[in-house]
Design a protein around this motif. Structure first.
Motif, PDB file in Angstrom:
ATOM      1  N   ASP A 130       0.798  -1.141  -0.319  1.00  0.00           N
ATOM      2  CA  ASP A 130      -0.157  -0.061  -0.055  1.00  0.00           C
ATOM      3  C   ASP A 130       1.000   1.200  -0.092  1.00  0.00           C
ATOM      4  O   ASP A 130       0.390   2.251  -0.787  1.00  0.00           O
ATOM      5  CB  ASP A 130      -0.965   0.016   1.316  1.00  0.00           C
ATOM      6  CG  ASP A 130      -1.991  -0.899   0.994  1.00  0.00           C
ATOM      7  OD1 ASP A 130      -2.484  -1.327   0.102  1.00  0.00           O
ATOM      8  OD2 ASP A 130      -2.646  -1.432   2.120  1.00  0.00           O
ATOM      9  N   ILE A 131       1.968   1.450   0.785  1.00  0.00           N
ATOM     10  CA  ILE A 131       2.825   2.405   0.907  1.00  0.00           C
ATOM     11  C   ILE A 131       3.561   2.475  -0.595  1.00  0.00           C
ATOM     12  O   ILE A 131       3.794   3.744  -0.945  1.00  0.00           O
ATOM     13  CB  ILE A 131       3.817   2.279   2.007  1.00  0.00           C
ATOM     14  CG1 ILE A 131       3.005   2.365   3.415  1.00  0.00           C
ATOM     15  CG2 ILE A 131       4.791   3.380   2.052  1.00  0.00           C
ATOM     16  CD1 ILE A 131       3.736   1.926   4.469  1.00  0.00           C
ATOM     17  N   ILE A 132       4.074   1.380  -1.014  1.00  0.00           N
ATOM     18  CA  ILE A 132       4.848   1.362  -2.389  1.00  0.00           C
ATOM     19  C   ILE A 132       3.956   2.128  -3.523  1.00  0.00           C
ATOM     20  O   ILE A 132       4.614   2.929  -4.393  1.00  0.00           O
ATOM     21  CB  ILE A 132       5.099   0.168  -2.773  1.00  0.00           C
ATOM     22  CG1 ILE A 132       6.245  -0.372  -1.685  1.00  0.00           C
ATOM     23  CG2 ILE A 132       5.857  -0.110  -4.077  1.00  0.00           C
ATOM     24  CD1 ILE A 132       7.403   0.144  -1.593  1.00  0.00           C
ATOM     25  N   LEU A 151       3.995   5.662  -2.960  1.00  0.00           N
ATOM     26  CA  LEU A 151       5.161   6.217  -3.442  1.00  0.00           C
ATOM     27  C   LEU A 151       5.229   6.349  -5.041  1.00  0.00           C
ATOM     28  O   LEU A 151       5.918   7.206  -5.711  1.00  0.00           O
ATOM     29  CB  LEU A 151       6.421   5.388  -3.254  1.00  0.00           C
ATOM     30  CG  LEU A 151       6.556   5.412  -1.636  1.00  0.00           C
ATOM     31  CD1 LEU A 151       7.848   4.269  -1.172  1.00  0.00           C
ATOM     32  CD2 LEU A 151       7.298   6.944  -1.276  1.00  0.00           C
ATOM     33  N   LEU A 152       4.543   5.509  -5.697  1.00  0.00           N
ATOM     34  CA  LEU A 152       4.416   5.367  -7.132  1.00  0.00           C
ATOM     35  C   LEU A 152       3.469   6.315  -7.716  1.00  0.00           C
ATOM     36  O   LEU A 152       3.638   6.714  -9.249  1.00  0.00           O
ATOM     37  CB  LEU A 152       4.457   4.056  -7.489  1.00  0.00           C
ATOM     38  CG  LEU A 152       5.385   3.029  -7.435  1.00  0.00           C
ATOM     39  CD1 LEU A 152       5.156   1.667  -7.701  1.00  0.00           C
ATOM     40  CD2 LEU A 152       6.920   3.471  -7.937  1.00  0.00           C
ATOM     41  N   THR A 153       2.601   6.696  -7.158  1.00  0.00           N
ATOM     42  CA  THR A 153       1.365   7.434  -7.727  1.00  0.00           C
ATOM     43  C   THR A 153       1.192   8.759  -7.146  1.00  0.00           C
ATOM     44  O   THR A 153       0.479   9.545  -7.830  1.00  0.00           O
ATOM     45  CB  THR A 153       0.335   6.666  -7.593  1.00  0.00           C
ATOM     46  OG1 THR A 153      -0.234   6.525  -5.995  1.00  0.00           O
ATOM     47  CG2 THR A 153       0.082   5.270  -8.079  1.00  0.00           C
ATOM     48  N   LYS A 154       1.859   9.219  -6.262  1.00  0.00           N
ATOM     49  CA  LYS A 154       1.451  10.515  -5.466  1.00  0.00           C
ATOM     50  C   LYS A 154       3.106  11.100  -5.276  1.00  0.00           C
ATOM     51  O   LYS A 154       4.026  10.456  -5.160  1.00  0.00           O
ATOM     52  CB  LYS A 154       0.880  10.432  -4.105  1.00  0.00           C
ATOM     53  CG  LYS A 154      -0.513   9.958  -4.439  1.00  0.00           C
ATOM     54  CD  LYS A 154      -1.223   9.953  -3.042  1.00  0.00           C
ATOM     55  CE  LYS A 154      -2.543   9.458  -3.287  1.00  0.00           C
ATOM     56  NZ  LYS A 154      -3.212   9.494  -2.152  1.00  0.00           N
ATOM     57  N   TYR A 193      -9.159   6.517   3.087  1.00  0.00           N
ATOM     58  CA  TYR A 193      -9.110   8.230   2.760  1.00  0.00           C
ATOM     59  C   TYR A 193      -7.605   8.085   2.361  1.00  0.00           C
ATOM     60  O   TYR A 193      -7.255   8.877   1.516  1.00  0.00           O
ATOM     61  CB  TYR A 193      -9.411   9.199   3.983  1.00  0.00           C
ATOM     62  CG  TYR A 193      -9.141  10.387   3.664  1.00  0.00           C
ATOM     63  CD1 TYR A 193     -10.403  11.046   3.403  1.00  0.00           C
ATOM     64  CD2 TYR A 193      -7.773  11.209   3.808  1.00  0.00           C
ATOM     65  CE1 TYR A 193     -10.251  12.438   2.844  1.00  0.00           C
ATOM     66  CE2 TYR A 193      -7.857  12.448   3.603  1.00  0.00           C
ATOM     67  CZ  TYR A 193      -9.187  13.116   3.043  1.00  0.00           C
ATOM     68  OH  TYR A 193      -9.034  14.443   2.936  1.00  0.00           O
ATOM     69  N   VAL A 194      -6.607   7.559   3.048  1.00  0.00           N
ATOM     70  CA  VAL A 194      -5.151   7.477   2.571  1.00  0.00           C
ATOM     71  C   VAL A 194      -5.019   6.608   1.254  1.00  0.00           C
ATOM     72  O   VAL A 194      -4.261   7.052   0.444  1.00  0.00           O
ATOM     73  CB  VAL A 194      -4.430   7.139   3.826  1.00  0.00           C
ATOM     74  CG1 VAL A 194      -2.710   7.197   3.688  1.00  0.00           C
ATOM     75  CG2 VAL A 194      -4.572   8.048   5.059  1.00  0.00           C
ATOM     76  N   TYR A 195      -5.371   5.552   1.745  1.00  0.00           N
ATOM     77  CA  TYR A 195      -5.285   4.383   0.514  1.00  0.00           C
ATOM     78  C   TYR A 195      -6.535   4.621  -0.432  1.00  0.00           C
ATOM     79  O   TYR A 195      -7.177   3.513  -0.818  1.00  0.00           O
ATOM     80  CB  TYR A 195      -5.126   2.940   1.070  1.00  0.00           C
ATOM     81  CG  TYR A 195      -4.015   2.954   1.903  1.00  0.00           C
ATOM     82  CD1 TYR A 195      -2.599   3.434   1.898  1.00  0.00           C
ATOM     83  CD2 TYR A 195      -4.075   1.958   2.897  1.00  0.00           C
ATOM     84  CE1 TYR A 195      -1.862   3.405   2.777  1.00  0.00           C
ATOM     85  CE2 TYR A 195      -3.155   1.965   3.859  1.00  0.00           C
ATOM     86  CZ  TYR A 195      -1.911   2.529   3.919  1.00  0.00           C
ATOM     87  OH  TYR A 195      -0.765   2.380   4.580  1.00  0.00           O
ATOM     88  N   ASN A 196      -6.444   5.474  -1.480  1.00  0.00           N
ATOM     89  CA  ASN A 196      -7.796   5.851  -2.144  1.00  0.00           C
ATOM     90  C   ASN A 196      -7.562   5.622  -3.654  1.00  0.00           C
ATOM     91  O   ASN A 196      -8.383   6.141  -4.370  1.00  0.00           O
ATOM     92  CB  ASN A 196      -8.275   7.258  -1.769  1.00  0.00           C
ATOM     93  CG  ASN A 196      -7.036   8.446  -2.194  1.00  0.00           C
ATOM     94  OD1 ASN A 196      -5.930   7.737  -2.484  1.00  0.00           O
ATOM     95  ND2 ASN A 196      -7.445   9.544  -1.824  1.00  0.00           N
ATOM     96  N   LYS A 243      -7.572  -0.436  -4.251  1.00  0.00           N
ATOM     97  CA  LYS A 243      -8.807  -0.890  -4.118  1.00  0.00           C
ATOM     98  C   LYS A 243      -8.563  -2.231  -4.734  1.00  0.00           C
ATOM     99  O   LYS A 243      -9.281  -3.512  -4.222  1.00  0.00           O
ATOM    100  CB  LYS A 243     -10.071  -0.405  -4.638  1.00  0.00           C
ATOM    101  CG  LYS A 243     -10.340   1.107  -4.344  1.00  0.00           C
ATOM    102  CD  LYS A 243     -11.356   1.879  -4.941  1.00  0.00           C
ATOM    103  CE  LYS A 243     -11.514   3.054  -4.122  1.00  0.00           C
ATOM    104  NZ  LYS A 243     -12.671   3.970  -4.903  1.00  0.00           N
ATOM    105  N   THR A 244      -8.055  -2.448  -5.904  1.00  0.00           N
ATOM    106  CA  THR A 244      -7.804  -3.725  -6.683  1.00  0.00           C
ATOM    107  C   THR A 244      -7.002  -4.766  -5.691  1.00  0.00           C
ATOM    108  O   THR A 244      -7.243  -5.889  -5.432  1.00  0.00           O
ATOM    109  CB  THR A 244      -7.079  -3.400  -7.946  1.00  0.00           C
ATOM    110  OG1 THR A 244      -7.711  -2.782  -8.700  1.00  0.00           O
ATOM    111  CG2 THR A 244      -6.879  -5.035  -8.754  1.00  0.00           C
ATOM    112  N   GLN A 245      -5.665  -4.277  -5.214  1.00  0.00           N
ATOM    113  CA  GLN A 245      -4.780  -4.885  -4.646  1.00  0.00           C
ATOM    114  C   GLN A 245      -5.727  -5.561  -3.040  1.00  0.00           C
ATOM    115  O   GLN A 245      -5.513  -6.571  -2.707  1.00  0.00           O
ATOM    116  CB  GLN A 245      -3.516  -4.055  -3.930  1.00  0.00           C
ATOM    117  CG  GLN A 245      -2.569  -4.873  -3.237  1.00  0.00           C
ATOM    118  CD  GLN A 245      -2.687  -4.545  -1.785  1.00  0.00           C
ATOM    119  OE1 GLN A 245      -3.449  -3.733  -1.193  1.00  0.00           O
ATOM    120  NE2 GLN A 245      -1.720  -4.656  -1.110  1.00  0.00           N
ATOM    121  N   SER A 246      -6.499  -4.479  -2.607  1.00  0.00           N
ATOM    122  CA  SER A 246      -7.144  -5.069  -1.299  1.00  0.00           C
ATOM    123  C   SER A 246      -7.938  -6.139  -1.525  1.00  0.00           C
ATOM    124  O   SER A 246      -8.254  -7.013  -0.758  1.00  0.00           O
ATOM    125  CB  SER A 246      -7.867  -3.679  -0.767  1.00  0.00           C
ATOM    126  OG  SER A 246      -8.788  -4.123   0.572  1.00  0.00           O
TER     127      SER A 246
END
Length: 318
Positions: free
Chosen positions: A146-148, A151-154, A169-172, A177-180
């Motif tokens: 999720d953190i990676i 780093l790649l998208t923001k 809210y943080v992982y939006n 969503k797909t990974q989760s």
């Protein structure tokens, strides 16, 4: 976790935080009593079954503490992105640990009943610690992913900003969503199949044996069945967003109460199940708890009586 702190007045926010903190304090105190008993008794530390059990309890204590801390933070301040991600990393990892630990406990009971001659060789304490380390590694991977993705998208500047520290809210991003969704389906499919297969195997073994072996097999079967019940309760955490959507759509004026109740019943109160299911119904564990805490009570009673010069009453005598 409840995300409605900004929409509550001061009295409602204080009441909800007080209720959440009180429940978490009571539950962690009960769980702490089991942890204390475990580390005070060498007999439990040499049994893989109890090693896995106490890991589940400690994991629940960590998850409950972080979850309630984030709940209170949401009602008070906006955290910086970096400490928020660290807290979410711990929360997501411990959340994944619980079902995997239940699968490990079910397999251990299956080996004890269906492969009793190999149980000592297969289920050693060292291998149990290795399994716990593997569980943490497997659970850590999706949480770190999720953190990676962030780093790649923001932009990196996001880590110096302040945010509402809530997972959705943080992982939006769509990637989150797909990974989760993929991780949840794979995780619970694996654990569900493990619990079902071990239960059926133990059920067949219980019907094939007799005498004391049959009692042992029946107890193992009931324990694995309780693993399944706890697994279903773990799944409430993942279906709660859907339930929240249904209830909030039906009663929009009660949105904050619905989300708070959902958090309480899916994240806080289920943490009490581990000591109730495994600790209290386990005669060996419950007897050691009574011994340790009754001895402490009697010791403090004798000390109090010696200071006052009074004779100990019946409660001070063993």
């Amino acid at each position: 976790m409840n995300s409605t702190g900004r929409q509550d007045n001061l009295n409602d926010a204080f009441t909800k935080n007080f209720i959440t903190f009180a429940f978490s304090f009571i539950i962690n105190s009960i769980n702490g009593a089991f942890v204390y008993t475990y580390f005070k008794s060498q007999i439990f530390q040499r049994d893989p079954r109890y090693v896995l059990y106490i890991h589940l309890v400690i994991n629940d204590m960590i998850m409950l503490t972080v979850s309630v801390a984030l709940q209170i933070v949401i009602y008070t301040v906006r955290l910086r992105f970096t400490p928020c991600c660290i807290m979410l990393l711990i929360l997501v990892t411990t959340n994944k640990n619980s079902p995997l630990n239940l699968a490990g406990m079910a397999v251990e009971r299956y080996i004890a009943v269906c492969r009793p001659l190999h149980h000592i060789q297969i289920c050693t304490v060292q291998r149990t610690y290795a399994l716990i380390a593997l569980i943490w590694c497997v659970s850590f991977i999706p949480a770190f992913t999720d953190i990676i993705i962030i780093l790649l998208t923001k932009p990196l500047s996001v880590f110096s900003s302040r945010t509402l520290c809530y997972p959705t809210y943080v992982y939006n991003t769509p990637y989150h969503k797909t990974q989760s969704a993929v991780v949840q389906v794979l995780l619970f499919s694996f654990v569900f199949l493990t619990v079902i297969v071990t239960y059926l195997k133990v059920l067949c073994a219980a019907q094939a044996v007799s005498g004391s072996d049959q009692v042992s097999a029946r107890n193992a079967r009931n324990t694995i069945l309780l693993h399944g019940v706890q697994l279903l309760i773990c799944m409430l955490t993942f279906i709660s967003p859907l339930l929240n959507l249904v209830f909030v759509t039906s009663w929009p004026q009660e949105r904050t109460k619905i989300l708070f109740s959902s958090f309480l019943f899916t994240n806080v109160l289920p943490r009490l199940l581990s000591p109730l299911i495994y600790g209290i119904r386990d005669k060996k564990f419950s007897s050691h708890i009574r011994k340790h805490f009754c001895c402490k009570l009697c010791s403090s009673c004798r000390l109090s009586c010696s200071k006052t010069g009074k004779k100990p009453d019946n409660r001070c005598r063993i």
